[in-house]
Design an enzyme around this catalytic site. Structure first.
Site, PDB file in Angstrom:
ATOM      1  N   ASP A   1       0.815  -1.219   0.000  1.00 45.04           N
ATOM      2  CA  ASP A   1       0.000   0.000   0.000  1.00 45.04           C
ATOM      3  C   ASP A   1       0.847   1.267   0.000  1.00 45.04           C
ATOM      4  O   ASP A   1       0.353   2.344   0.332  1.00 45.04           O
ATOM      5  CB  ASP A   1      -0.969   0.007   1.190  1.00 45.04           C
ATOM      6  CG  ASP A   1      -2.164   0.931   0.962  1.00 45.04           C
ATOM      7  OD1 ASP A   1      -2.565   1.077  -0.199  1.00 45.04           O
ATOM      8  OD2 ASP A   1      -2.668   1.501   1.940  1.00 45.04           O
TER       9      ASP A   1
ATOM     10  N   ASP B   1      -3.126  -4.900  -4.894  1.00 44.25           N
ATOM     11  CA  ASP B   1      -2.473  -3.598  -5.146  1.00 44.25           C
ATOM     12  C   ASP B   1      -0.980  -3.712  -5.432  1.00 44.25           C
ATOM     13  O   ASP B   1      -0.333  -2.698  -5.688  1.00 44.25           O
ATOM     14  CB  ASP B   1      -2.668  -2.623  -3.964  1.00 44.25           C
ATOM     15  CG  ASP B   1      -4.098  -2.112  -3.847  1.00 44.25           C
ATOM     16  OD1 ASP B   1      -4.920  -2.445  -4.717  1.00 44.25           O
ATOM     17  OD2 ASP B   1      -4.392  -1.401  -2.877  1.00 44.25           O
TER      18      ASP B   1
ATOM     19  N   ASP C   1     -12.151   1.067   5.381  1.00 42.69           N
ATOM     20  CA  ASP C   1     -11.047   1.358   4.469  1.00 42.69           C
ATOM     21  C   ASP C   1      -9.903   2.103   5.138  1.00 42.69           C
ATOM     22  O   ASP C   1      -8.809   2.153   4.598  1.00 42.69           O
ATOM     23  CB  ASP C   1     -11.543   2.199   3.291  1.00 42.69           C
ATOM     24  CG  ASP C   1     -12.453   1.411   2.374  1.00 42.69           C
ATOM     25  OD1 ASP C   1     -12.144   0.262   2.094  1.00 42.69           O
ATOM     26  OD2 ASP C   1     -13.488   1.964   1.953  1.00 42.69           O
TER      27      ASP C   1
END
Length: 462
Positions: free
Chosen positions: A117, A155, A305
């Site tokens: 991330d 990701d 989130d």
């Protein structure tokens, strides 16, 4: 078990640029006439997920019925996001063992790549790539030999802005090695790499990144874990990526789409404050599209989130907002095949006296207390066992099950505390499944080496 991690959604600026790139590719293939991809079978519902635990702990909450019926009832991915090389194998084998005992397909999301991330809300991962490979090797040893679905490093390929070119090459090699390690440990594992989503990178760029990370060794790619794009948009994007891969000489790759939160409006990346989101299509391997192996709930609905609540924390308000107003799950219709009409042959009963040992109970005992029944899945050298604990006519507030295990040894257990490893082994409820209503049941399981138990077990209330 590993914690469930949350994923930071991409900003609007990135999404705008990605839309332009996706439009430039301009590829849209016709939907195949085949009925589905390469996966078939029912998906595993994790009985110890955060939403299931919340429902069990809040029976009187006004939101519970909606959350229970539309979210907790559904199979979702189990996230493995803690750097725990010494325990990850046993955690994986416990989860896999429970799914195997249920004869269902588990979904595991691996989220451990270093610098994940790019230091955002879900920062963390292994300290370095060498330790990452050690963790992956231990993870792979717990996968067994049945079909499993691996969502490998969300990701990790779509978000590379914080890495140098040398770091990108090293990450690609790490993901390629991880894929081959998992496939070597369990040839029946279905491994999917990060394809971002349809409003991020272009299909051509996504295909280039997948090729660099070794998608040729994987079964395909996943999309939409980090956004709310419609299933049709993701399917069109996936077909464009598959076309681009075919043009590179990489064929036979398929897509899985995360539909956990894409049933409402899209827009801002953060779901913590949005009330216009809805759960999307319910999880299934029956997609009706030969390019798409499954619609999955990878990101568990109701988990934050990280922009308003702690990333990965279960928030009942979010879950209720997603589920309220959404359609009910499809019902499973029992087989309609009538029994054979031929008259069974008459046989003379044996003259020998049958054994007097009664079979295990299949209905709750008439009085109070509890009883347990066991289903065993045995293979050469090991086994898994699924145990159902049923209350008698009255509620119980704790239970202990003792299981004779003369020819084997317990290596892991789930949904119960274990005492001993062989001989007579005791299993006691954990905090969330000790209370069982009258005539109702709860389940736990365990895995071991050697010979599994028989079908008889003793159950006593606490």
């Amino acid at each position: 078990m590993a914690i469930l991690s949350s994923l930071r959604r991409r900003s609007a600026a990135i999404s705008v640029a990605a839309v332009a790139g996706a439009t430039a590719v301009g590829v849209c293939l016709a939907v195949s006439s085949a009925s589905a991809g390469t996966l078939s079978g029912s998906l595993y519902r994790d009985p110890s997920s955060a939403v299931v635990r919340w429902v069990a702990a809040n029976p009187g909450d006004s939101r519970t019925a909606v959350i229970r019926d539309k979210i907790a009832s559904q199979p979702q991915a189990r996230w493995f996001a803690n750097f725990n090389p010494s325990t990850v194998q046993s955690e994986v084998s416990g989860f896999i063992g429970a799914a195997n005992a249920a004869q269902q397909i588990p979904v595991l999301a691996v989220y451990e790549i270093p610098n994940r991330d790019c230091g955002g809300a879900s920062a963390g991962g292994a300290p370095d790539l060498n330790q990452y490979q050690t963790w992956v090797s231990n993870f792979a040893r717990g996968l067994g030999n049945q079909t499993v679905i691996i969502i490998l490093e969300t990701d990790s390929l779509a978000l590379l802005t914080c890495l140098s070119s040398a770091e990108i090459n090293a990450r690609n090699e790490a993901i390629s090695t991880a894929t081959r390690t998992i496939k070597s440990a369990n040839p029946n594992a279905k491994v999917y790499l990060d394809g971002g989503h349809s409003t991020w990178n272009s299909a051509g760029e996504t295909a280039n990144r997948l090729r660099a990370a070794g998608v040729q060794y994987a079964d395909g790619f996943f999309t939409n874990v980090s956004n709310y794009n419609s299933t049709s948009s993701e399917a069109n994007f996936g077909r464009a990526v598959i076309s681009a891969l075919n043009g590179m000489g990489i064929s036979g790759k398929r897509q899985v789409i995360d539909t956990s939160r894409n049933g409402g409006a899209s827009g801002d990346w953060c779901g913590d404050d949005n009330t216009d989101r809805r759960i999307g299509q319910y999880p299934t391997t029956n997609t009706g599209d030969a390019n798409i192996d499954a619609y999955l709930w990878v990101k568990p609905p109701g988990e934050a989130d990280g922009c308003r609540f702690t990333a990965g924390s279960f928030q009942p308000d979010l879950a209720f907002s997603l589920a309220n107003g959404a359609p009910n799950p499809p019902t499973t219709t029992p087989p309609t095949t009538p029994p054979p009409t031929t008259t069974p042959p008459t046989t003379t009963p044996p003259t020998t006296t049958p054994p007097t040992t009664p079979p295990p109970n299949t209905t709750p005992p008439a009085g109070d207390g509890c009883y347990a029944s066991i289903a065993v899945n045995q293979w050469a050298g090991g086994f898994t066992a699924s145990v159902t604990v049923t209350a008698g006519k009255s509620d119980i507030n704790g239970w202990t099950v003792t299981v004779p295990l003369p020819g084997g040894a317990v290596t892991s257990a789930w949904n119960a505390q274990v005492s001993g490893t062989s001989g007579t082994v005791g299993f006691t409820n954990v905090s969330y499944n000790g209370r069982v209503l009258g005539r109702q049941s709860t389940t736990f399981g365990f895995q071991g080496t050697g010979t599994g138990p028989g079908v008889l077990a003793d159950c006593v209330t606490s």
